[in-house]
Design an enzyme around this catalytic site. Structure first.
Site, PDB file in Angstrom:
ATOM      1  N   LYS A   1       7.258  -0.779  -7.097  1.00  0.00           N
ATOM      2  CA  LYS A   1       6.847   0.487  -8.040  1.00  0.00           C
ATOM      3  C   LYS A   1       5.695   0.018  -8.785  1.00  0.00           C
ATOM      4  O   LYS A   1       5.267   0.702  -9.444  1.00  0.00           O
ATOM      5  CB  LYS A   1       8.080   0.836  -8.798  1.00  0.00           C
ATOM      6  CG  LYS A   1       9.358   1.212  -8.089  1.00  0.00           C
ATOM      7  CD  LYS A   1       9.073   2.816  -7.709  1.00  0.00           C
ATOM      8  CE  LYS A   1      10.333   3.432  -7.125  1.00  0.00           C
ATOM      9  NZ  LYS A   1      10.072   4.815  -6.977  1.00  0.00           N
ATOM     10  N   LYS A   2       5.697  -1.585  -9.256  1.00  0.00           N
ATOM     11  CA  LYS A   2       4.592  -1.759  -9.815  1.00  0.00           C
ATOM     12  C   LYS A   2       3.313  -1.950  -9.270  1.00  0.00           C
ATOM     13  O   LYS A   2       2.072  -2.164  -9.878  1.00  0.00           O
ATOM     14  CB  LYS A   2       4.869  -3.202 -10.307  1.00  0.00           C
ATOM     15  CG  LYS A   2       5.837  -3.304 -11.372  1.00  0.00           C
ATOM     16  CD  LYS A   2       6.160  -4.776 -12.002  1.00  0.00           C
ATOM     17  CE  LYS A   2       7.215  -4.858 -12.956  1.00  0.00           C
ATOM     18  NZ  LYS A   2       8.430  -4.251 -12.864  1.00  0.00           N
ATOM     19  N   LEU A   3       3.232  -1.614  -7.836  1.00  0.00           N
ATOM     20  CA  LEU A   3       2.085  -1.402  -7.218  1.00  0.00           C
ATOM     21  C   LEU A   3       1.156   0.083  -7.536  1.00  0.00           C
ATOM     22  O   LEU A   3       0.094   0.165  -6.943  1.00  0.00           O
ATOM     23  CB  LEU A   3       2.201  -1.383  -5.557  1.00  0.00           C
ATOM     24  CG  LEU A   3       2.557  -2.716  -4.855  1.00  0.00           C
ATOM     25  CD1 LEU A   3       3.114  -2.192  -3.501  1.00  0.00           C
ATOM     26  CD2 LEU A   3       1.740  -3.790  -5.239  1.00  0.00           C
ATOM     27  N   ASP A   4       1.845   0.640  -8.473  1.00  0.00           N
ATOM     28  CA  ASP A   4       1.188   1.950  -9.136  1.00  0.00           C
ATOM     29  C   ASP A   4      -0.229   1.439  -9.795  1.00  0.00           C
ATOM     30  O   ASP A   4      -0.383   0.451 -10.120  1.00  0.00           O
ATOM     31  CB  ASP A   4       2.188   2.475 -10.090  1.00  0.00           C
ATOM     32  CG  ASP A   4       1.783   3.596 -10.731  1.00  0.00           C
ATOM     33  OD1 ASP A   4       1.718   4.897 -10.474  1.00  0.00           O
ATOM     34  OD2 ASP A   4       0.726   3.393 -11.917  1.00  0.00           O
TER      35      ASP A   4
ATOM     36  N   ASP B   1       8.302  -9.804  -9.169  1.00  0.00           N
ATOM     37  CA  ASP B   1       9.199  -8.858  -8.627  1.00  0.00           C
ATOM     38  C   ASP B   1       9.221  -9.043  -7.182  1.00  0.00           C
ATOM     39  O   ASP B   1      10.091  -8.631  -6.513  1.00  0.00           O
ATOM     40  CB  ASP B   1       8.932  -7.655  -9.303  1.00  0.00           C
ATOM     41  CG  ASP B   1       9.434  -7.449 -10.560  1.00  0.00           C
ATOM     42  OD1 ASP B   1      10.498  -8.343 -11.039  1.00  0.00           O
ATOM     43  OD2 ASP B   1       9.048  -6.579 -11.503  1.00  0.00           O
TER      44      ASP B   1
END
Length: 676
Positions: A146-149, A192
């Site tokens: 999700k942090k690849l946003d 993460d």
């Protein structure tokens, strides 16, 4: 000043509505399932007690299965009862409780093992470990995905976090911007994505334990996330060799080992399948079922974070409820302006409600499903105030990840009669203006050019809509400048209209309303520049007092101080001379600075930390949505009635058993519970 500039004055609405809420008579709730309702207050306290005893039984391994049920059922009931308390952490606790109810976690060092020899120091099936490890791995890995946003990778999600004192060592060698991008965002992304893999393999586990422990200890100080950091620290042991508790206890003195769990090799368990030579029989159906359940559960957990195409009604600018997606800290929001308008369906009378009337939660501002629930609740409560067939309109302005402030929902739609379904997109939800995202770099540059007395608010609005705004008299220097598109500024009291295009601006009168209409075919972008002249004048006066005191102390001030200024030198004010308010504020600020210097030692920080955690445990037991159910005991403020719930639990249990005592007795007990 920011809120004063962009808010509707209280006298224009029904401000007295909150008092009815504070008295516990009327409240709006947000259950996930509409038929869920809270039990009477005393029974809710009993439910909390059962859940606590269940958790205690799980920890001790006492009546293990029964304890799991005693914890799990009340926990999920309370979680589904209030969507405003739903987040990734509370969801994870529910999942772990569900898993523990199926696992054999009472085989070592448990009370049950003292009375049931077959369970004492027995093997645990491998699928138990696999299930827990997979769950923790999913929490880390999906959070990393999700942090690849683009917002996280670009460093816009936690833009100001690098200013925290915990990152001071990094700022010694890196700028604040690089600390934010490389350490906060880059480090969080890498950790993460890799933590689950590094914890799984023996060769990298030691390094992973160091970084993961450091990461969660930092999070416990950076964010108010309760026990989540400590829970994740406790899961580190799941990835180590199963024998590590036994090896650790074997290092204890022999006299102490007699009181500790056994360090002998574990006995065989009928729940396990032992392959190789000496294996008795094949794999039993129960073991086939356990393996199939483990695989299906892991697949379901991998699917749920990406299942938002099914529950489209819960999608807003971000997908789904903030709970089961593991998109932790990816989105930061700042609410500038929230206005609730009601209209009488018969008379056409228009009024305004204080945002948050009849509820303590603020989560409803970001979710269309909660806005719909809130409007339905208000439509049922407002007729008690002689408002017939009320229509409810919301105007919510929010910035997500340092973008422009923009509307979340269409302010022209009556949400009482607006459609909403969990399975289809919400038609009255306005889209996020992602095409304006490249402006964020320019907005940061514009803010960097401002002096410390000037603030800016960046607005983006849709064609055909307008923003009604009130400039406080404290903001004596407020201007508007258009960055993109075309707007029409209507000065309400002066009955004048001013057309502004890109690059143009105008001064706005203080103490008056104005409306900014977007008349261009594309969304308009504009900015407010304002100076809080009252605060600026006060700051200048305080600076003059500071300089005056320095001149008196070093002997450069020739003229004597007037009597009303003598207190800045530590002297008492003369008899009969009132203390000047600016001098009083100056002295209080000096006292705060001196106190902060005295308490800056490590011992004082530790003391404040432990004291805060003690009162947190003493207070936090009742969900916010249930606070209005606390009985109105004499002279008990609502904030205290809702917060001192650990002691109130004991009082409620006593009342269930012995009956309610006299009001005087209750008043004394509430006074004791309010002690800080």
């Amino acid at each position: 000043g920011l809120l004063m500039a962009l808010d509707v004055p209280q006298e224009r609405g029904l401000g007295h509505l909150d008092q009815r809420y504070l008295d516990g008579l009327e409240v709006c709730r947000f259950p996930l399932l509409p038929f869920l309702q809270p039990l009477p207050l005393d029974w809710m306290y009993l439910l909390y007690t059962i859940m606590f005893l269940g958790a205690l039984g799980i920890m001790l391994g006492c009546c293990y299965r029964l304890s799991c049920i005693a914890f799990l059922c009340p926990y999920w009931y309370l979680l589904l009862l209030d969507k405003t308390s739903w987040n990734n952490h509370s969801y994870l606790y529910g999942l772990l409780g569900f898993q523990l109810a199926l696992l054999g976690a009472d085989r070592y060092g448990s009370v049950d093992g003292l009375f049931r020899p077959r369970k004492r120091n027995a093997h645990v099936p491998l699928w138990n470990y696999a299930l827990l490890r997979a769950q923790v791995f999913i929490v880390y890995f999906i959070a990393g995905l999700k942090k690849l946003d683009a917002d996280w990778v670009g460093g816009f999600s936690m833009g100001t976090l690098a200013r925290h004192w915990l990152f001071a060592p990094f700022r010694l060698v890196l700028s604040e911007e690089l600390t934010s991008r490389l350490v906060v965002h880059g480090g969080g992304l890498v950790l993460d994505l890799s933590a689950g893999f590094l914890l799984f393999f023996d060769a990298t586990r030691t390094l992973a334990l160091v970084f993961v422990t450091y990461f969660h200890c930092m999070n416990s100080q950076l964010f108010s996330i309760g026990m989540f950091s400590y829970t994740m620290l406790a899961t580190n042991g799941l990835f180590c060799h199963p024998e590590w508790p036994r090896r650790l206890l074997a290092r204890c003195p022999s006299w102490l080992q007699e009181w500790l769990p056994s360090t002998k090799p574990p006995q065989r368990s009928p729940d396990c399948h032992y392959g190789g030579q000496g294996a008795q029989g094949g794999i039993r159906p129960r073991q086939h079922l356990a393996a199939a359940f483990t695989v299906l559960y892991v697949l379901e957990q991998l699917f749920l974070p990406y299942s938002h195409f099914i529950t489209q009604g819960y999608n807003n600018w971000t997908n789904g409820l903030y709970g089961y997606s593991w998109d932790m800290m990816v989105h930061s929001r700042f609410h500038q302006h929230v206005k609730i308008t009601y209209r009488d369906g018969l008379t056409g009378e228009v009024g305004y409600l204080k945002p948050g009337a009849f509820t303590q939660s603020r989560r409803w501002r970001d979710h269309a499903d909660m806005l719909k629930q809130y409007s339905d609740c208000l439509s049922q409560l407002l007729p008690r105030y002689n408002i017939t067939q009320p229509q409810i309109y919301f105007d919510v302005w929010v910035s997500i990840n340092e973008r422009f402030q923009q509307r979340l929902v269409d302010p022209r739609v009556d949400l009482v009669r607006a459609p909403w379904s969990p399975w289809s997109p919400t038609p009255w939800l306005l889209p996020l203006l992602v095409d304006l995202s490249p402006w964020r770099q320019r907005l940061q540059e514009l803010e960097a050019q401002l002096d410390r007395h000037t603030d800016a608010v960046f607005i983006a609005d849709f064609p055909g809509l307008h923003l009604e705004n009130f400039v406080s008299e404290d903001l004596g220097n407020t201007s508007l400048r258009v960055l993109r598109g075309k707007v029409l500024v209507e000065l309400v009291e002066q009955q004048q209209n001013h057309s502004l295009q890109e690059g143009e601006g105008m001064q706005l009168p203080a103490g008056q309303y104005h409306k900014v209409h977007t008349v261009s075919p594309e969304p308009s972008c504009y900015m407010y520049l304002y100076v809080n002249t009252t605060a600026l004048e006060l700051e200048q006066n305080l600076t003059r007092l500071q300089e005056l005191r320095e001149r008196v102390r070093n002997g450069t001030e020739q003229s004597p101080l007037p009597p009303e200024l003598r207190p800045i030198l530590g002297e008492p004010p003369p008899a009969g001379v009132p203390l000047d308010p600016v001098v009083s504020l100056f002295l209080r600020r000096e006292q705060r600075e001196q106190r902060r210097e005295r308490e800056s030692s490590l011992a004082h920080r530790l003391q404040r930390f432990l004291r805060r955690k003690f009162f947190l445990f003493r207070r936090r037991s009742v969900p916010k949505a249930l606070c209005p159910l606390v009985p109105r005991w004499p002279r008990a403020p609502v904030a205290h009635r809702c917060s001192r719930s650990a002691l109130m639990t004991l009082i409620a249990l006593r009342n269930l058993a012995l009956g309610r005592p006299s009001p005087e007795r209750l008043a004394q007990e509430v006074t004791f519970a309010n002690w800080r």
